[in-house]
Design an enzyme around this catalytic site. Structure first.
Site, PDB file in Angstrom:
ATOM      1  N   ASP A 134     -10.681   3.262  -3.314  1.00  0.00           N
ATOM      2  CA  ASP A 134     -11.444   2.108  -2.829  1.00  0.00           C
ATOM      3  C   ASP A 134     -12.899   2.255  -3.272  1.00  0.00           C
ATOM      4  O   ASP A 134     -13.475   3.343  -3.149  1.00  0.00           O
ATOM      5  CB  ASP A 134     -11.392   2.048  -1.298  1.00  0.00           C
ATOM      6  CG  ASP A 134      -9.954   1.893  -0.787  1.00  0.00           C
ATOM      7  OD1 ASP A 134      -9.021   1.819  -1.616  1.00  0.00           O
ATOM      8  OD2 ASP A 134      -9.777   1.835   0.442  1.00  0.00           O
ATOM      9  N   ASP A 159       0.838  -1.202   0.000  1.00  0.00           N
ATOM     10  CA  ASP A 159       0.000   0.000   0.000  1.00  0.00           C
ATOM     11  C   ASP A 159       0.878   1.259   0.000  1.00  0.00           C
ATOM     12  O   ASP A 159       2.116   1.178   0.025  1.00  0.00           O
ATOM     13  CB  ASP A 159      -0.916  -0.053   1.239  1.00  0.00           C
ATOM     14  CG  ASP A 159      -2.284   0.543   0.956  1.00  0.00           C
ATOM     15  OD1 ASP A 159      -2.390   1.420   0.086  1.00  0.00           O
ATOM     16  OD2 ASP A 159      -3.250   0.144   1.637  1.00  0.00           O
TER      17      ASP A 159
HETATM   18  C1  GLA Z   1      -6.031   1.534   1.331  1.00  0.00           C
HETATM   19  C2  GLA Z   1      -6.247   0.525   0.210  1.00  0.00           C
HETATM   20  C3  GLA Z   1      -7.289  -0.488   0.604  1.00  0.00           C
HETATM   21  C4  GLA Z   1      -6.928  -1.157   1.914  1.00  0.00           C
HETATM   22  C5  GLA Z   1      -6.728  -0.100   2.969  1.00  0.00           C
HETATM   23  C6  GLA Z   1      -6.209  -0.653   4.271  1.00  0.00           C
HETATM   24  O1  GLA Z   1      -7.110   2.362   1.456  1.00  0.00           O
HETATM   25  O2  GLA Z   1      -6.626   1.198  -0.948  1.00  0.00           O
HETATM   26  O3  GLA Z   1      -7.442  -1.455  -0.422  1.00  0.00           O
HETATM   27  O4  GLA Z   1      -5.769  -1.940   1.748  1.00  0.00           O
HETATM   28  O5  GLA Z   1      -5.782   0.854   2.535  1.00  0.00           O
HETATM   29  O6  GLA Z   1      -6.120   0.382   5.201  1.00  0.00           O
END
Ligand code: GLA
Length: 551
Positions: free
Chosen positions: A242, A177
């Site tokens: 997301d 990430d």
């Molecule tokens: C980010 C990513 C998600 C997830 C979260 C975890 O937002 O885009 O897919 O992994 O972190 O905190």
């Protein structure tokens, strides 16, 4: 004799020879299409468990995948996302996890050893994924979802140690990430290249492969560099944010809802067909199929979009609570075949008859076959028409059309097919017809060779140039005939009209003399423009490229 025949071929071929598909097959010799690695299929903990993930959650999900038909349908990864680690390290810098959250599972195991859960997942015939951040902190310090903010949950300063640890624990997949990297204003291409290097080192030490997924939400256009960061690559890269914030049953976040318009937003962000080929994939995010908020029809439309896009199929729903309809949507083998097609290409929009009334198509490995999506983004039902000539199929021949979800034969149609599409929904079709005309090109450099048209291996500081290339389509399908006698892929970079290069992996084709055909999609200039395609390599040697056929 050979040279004479070759020169003959060359004399018309450099300007481009328009060929029917059968003549093309002859011209490309006995080369057969090569299969590329398909996008991954699995499950990820984030969407339904957020930071509450632990050994019990993972065991329950793995058991469900192994027994509910998903494993049989091809799903294999059980991916542990953020929340598994709270940022502690021992004096040697090694990651320490909470032994209560990750206890011993079998006799003889130690609590607090992540190898326990990997062994459990592997015991079910599945693969295991883990998660970290390229920066110092993970996402919990930026926007904690459930639970407190834990600093230092990233791998910065510990890349070699952490990725070796992941491989030694036995993980098969790692998602990296960007919350920490973003906060520190780091350069993602540089950090992810360093991670790639650490992964290669870990693989060399352990002999264990780690599938590499990066997640910087499309910032700084990872589709332009992720397949080739200083000669090393990531396998999949997130292209946007997301789709949904986690919906965790029994918590303050339980009443959140997934929305179809967010599914569409992430589908749109993921469309970079020129970067998705030869096993590298745009990642439009974990799916929300089966999560609260989407209707059965929206779940199907979502699955259609991901299959068409060739997106990684990483399910975010709680697998122990899937409705029969959602499970059927996730395991429809005819739809999975579209996603996993061995050409590994992405769909692209071929026409838009009015605002929000769109036709998308994806070339499939069966000659003359396309997956076609009639997408109605409007709030009223509408008729949408697909024209065969827009798909690169012969417009004057009959095309047989099937409903992709039900496999119902809809009949044979000349020139076009229309269907009524409900508001905010999509119709997914399979169209099988005859390939339209293709133009064959040989490299400029072959002019100086005696064996024109034979494989010319690219090596460092050399390039192969295909000039005066034309296409009727902005996204042209380019079929490359090449040879790679090695047991692992060779790589080349392709520049179109001097624009930023895309890295292509050329899978092995067998013995020295064998060739294969790799399909990619390229952004060409249209309207009679003559494009120049240049192949070069930063590794030595590259593939031996013989010709390209352009549609
Ligand atoms: C980010 C990513 C998600 C997830 C979260 C975890 O937002 O885009 O897919 O992994 O972190 O905190």
């Amino acid at each position: 004799m050979i040279a004479k025949r070759s020169r003959l071929l060359a004399s018309h071929a450099f300007a481009g020879a328009v060929l029917s598909s059968s003549v093309l097959l002859m011209a490309q010799g006995i080369a057969k299409p090569v299969a590329v690695p398909p996008p991954p299929m699995g499950w990820s903990s984030w969407n339904s468990f957020s930071n509450t993930v632990d050994s019990q959650v993972i065991m329950n999900q793995a058991k469900a995948m192994a027994t509910n038909g998903m494993k049989a349908a091809g799903y294999q990864y059980i991916n542990i996302d953020e929340g598994w680690w709270l940022g502690q390290r021992d004096a040697g810098g090694n990651i320490i996890v909470d032994p209560k959250a990750w206890p011993a599972i079998a006799d003889g195991e130690q609590a607090g050893d992540m190898a326990n859960i990997v062994r459990y997942i592997h015991g079910l015939g599945l693969k295991a994924g883990i998660y970290t951040d390229a920066g110092r902190d993970g996402c919990s310090t930026v926007g904690p979802d459930l639970g407190p903010s834990y600093p230092n949950t990233g791998s910065e300063g510990h890349y070699e140690q952490d990725f070796l640890q992941f491989a030694q624990w036995g993980f098969d997949y790692v998602k990296v990430d960007w919350c920490g990297g973003y906060k520190e204003n780091l350069d993602p291409a540089i950090q992810y290249a360093e991670v790639a290097r650490a992964i290669l080192r870990a693989e060399a030490i352990t002999g264990h492969h780690l599938y590499y997924s990066i997640c910087n939400w499309g910032k700084q256009s990872p589709h332009t560099w992720a397949p080739n960061i200083g000669g090393i690559a990531t396998d999949i890269w997130r292209t946007g944010g997301d789709i949904v914030d986690p919906i965790v049953a029994g918590t303050k976040n339980s009443d959140r809802k997934a929305k179809f318009k967010e599914v569409l937003r992430e589908f749109d962000q993921a469309q970079h067909p020129e970067a998705q080929h030869s096993g590298f994939y745009n990642d439009p995010d974990m799916m929300v199929v089966g999560m609260p908020g989407l209707s059965d029809a929206e779940n199907r439309a979502h699955m259609s979009l991901w299959a068409l896009s060739g997106g990684p199929l990483l399910v975010g729903a709680d697998l122990t609570a899937l409705s029969p309809a959602a499970l059927a949507t996730l395991t429809n083998m005819d739809i999975l075949r579209i996603d996993q097609d061995s050409l590994g290409l992405q769909s692209f929009k071929v026409s838009e008859s009015g605002p929000g009334l769109e036709v998308w198509a994806k070339p499939l490995s069966t000659i003359g076959e396309r997956a076609v999506l009639l997408l109605n983004r409007t709030e009223a039902p509408a008729s949408i028409t697909v024209h065969w000539s827009d798909l690169g199929l012969r417009g004057d021949s009959e095309v047989s059309v099937k409903d992709a979800w039900t496999q119902t034969e809809l009949g044979e149609f000349s020139s076009e097919y229309s269907a009524s599409v409900p508001a905010g929904d999509a119709v997914l079709l399979l169209a099988l017809g005859s390939e339209g005309a293709t133009t064959l090109y040989f490299p400029e450099e072959a002019k100086t060779e005696t064996a024109v048209g034979h494989n010319l291996t690219i090596s460092r500081n050399q390039q192969l140039t295909f000039s005066k290339v034309t296409s009727r389509f902005a996204i042209a399908r380019v079929r490359i005939t090449y040879g790679n006698p090695d047991k692992t892929p060779r790589f080349a970079e392709l520049r179109v009209n001097g624009r930023i290069a895309t890295r292509i992996a050329f899978p092995p084709t067998g013995g020295d003399a064998a060739s294969g055909i790799l399909s990619i999609e390229s952004n060409l200039d249209i309207n009679g423009a003559k494009n120049t395609l240049t192949f070069s390599t930063s590794g030595d040697p590259g593939p031996a490229i013989q010709s390209i056929a352009v549609q």
